[in-house]
Write an enzyme that holds these catalytic residues in place. Sequence first.
Site, mmCIF file in Angstrom:
data_model
loop_
_atom_site.group_PDB
_atom_site.id
_atom_site.type_symbol
_atom_site.label_atom_id
_atom_site.label_comp_id
_atom_site.label_asym_id
_atom_site.label_seq_id
_atom_site.Cartn_x
_atom_site.Cartn_y
_atom_site.Cartn_z
ATOM 1 N N HIS A 1 4.855 22.109 -31.263
ATOM 2 C CA HIS A 1 6.116 21.354 -31.347
ATOM 3 C C HIS A 1 5.931 19.852 -31.633
ATOM 4 C CE1 HIS A 1 7.855 24.951 -29.492
ATOM 5 N NE2 HIS A 1 6.985 24.849 -28.510
HETATM 6 C C1 BDR Z 1 9.253 21.318 -25.920
HETATM 7 O O1 BDR Z 1 9.202 21.787 -24.590
HETATM 8 C C2 BDR Z 1 8.063 21.315 -23.948
HETATM 9 O O2 BDR Z 1 7.588 22.237 -23.031
HETATM 10 C C3 BDR Z 1 7.082 20.994 -25.048
HETATM 11 O O3 BDR Z 1 6.153 20.009 -24.652
HETATM 12 C C4 BDR Z 1 7.986 20.523 -26.148
HETATM 13 O O4 BDR Z 1 8.284 19.149 -25.992
HETATM 14 C C5 BDR Z 1 9.432 22.480 -26.843
HETATM 15 O O5 BDR Z 1 10.640 23.103 -26.581
#
Ligand code: BDR
Length: 313
Positions: A242
């Site tokens: 992500h």
């Molecule tokens: C987001 O959720 C978090 O757990 C990750 O670091 C990322 O920022 C993805 O949905």
Amino acid sequence: MTQKTIVLTDPGQDQAAALFMMLGAPQAFDLLGIVATAGNIDLTHTTQNCLKLLELANRTDIAVMAGCPRPMAGDLVTAEHVHGPTGLDGPQLPAPTTTISEEHGVEFIIRTLRAASDGEITICSLSPMTNLAMALVQAPDIASRIRQVVAMAGAYFEVGNITPTAEFNVYVDPMAADIVLNAGVKTTLLPLDVTHRMLSTPARLAAMGAIGNRCGTATAEMLTFSQTFDLNKYGWEGAPLHGPCVPAYMLRPDIFTGRQINVSVETGQNLATGMTVADWWGITDRHKNVFYVRDGDPDAYYDLLIECLGNLP
Ligand code: BDR
């Protein structure tokens, strides 16, 4: 062109990779400071995790500020089930030799933006948007100083990852996301719709590890830890990556595609709490407040990440 940048983060292995990507591209990012957010784990851990990452990258000159310990409303939701009990499990990271700044993260944002000229500062948001929203509530005049907000947040076609309809960063603090998206600031969202294309296949992780420096090795090991949850959940050949979508979009917008659309956040307490309702088809006449990235080139993305990691110790 170098952009003066404030980073909002709650690392999180994917956000460690994002931070390293920025540190490995100094021609593009002038990091003014990092605001640790409560999100994946509590604030005590996220501040420490930021310091550890800067230690590993030999960049303890960059200030880390602690933000708010909880979202604007309600209790903090965390994600240790993905990131481990420290929020950044995997390899042993160096103990920080520095401490966080005394200034509060919200005050840092306000002070820095007020000292800037119009449109000068970019906000890279990898986490829930609590601290930026708090700053905008406290000091609405700062909005004009923001060049752009580029945020990993939301989902529409891929729906949710923490509930069936919500992406984690928005779900943790829907009110904050709503405030930021309605602040009249140029905003780009990198939602699950694009991050789910960026799979950390074994070959890509091996390439990261093969760089041969400690940041590359640690990133490969961190992602190997955090991907376990997603591999079991989705059954794909790799896990979504992500956070680095934010700096990657800033470095190489040409490898992504999207549209300027309206995105509205469900802030009520109901089945769809934290949902980003994206008007992809232009069904409403709501203001087109967001450039919504829907797709990207995973090979180019990982090449870029590996190139940036290669510039670090
Ligand atoms: C987001 O959720 C978090 O757990 C990750 O670091 C990322 O920022 C993805 O949905």
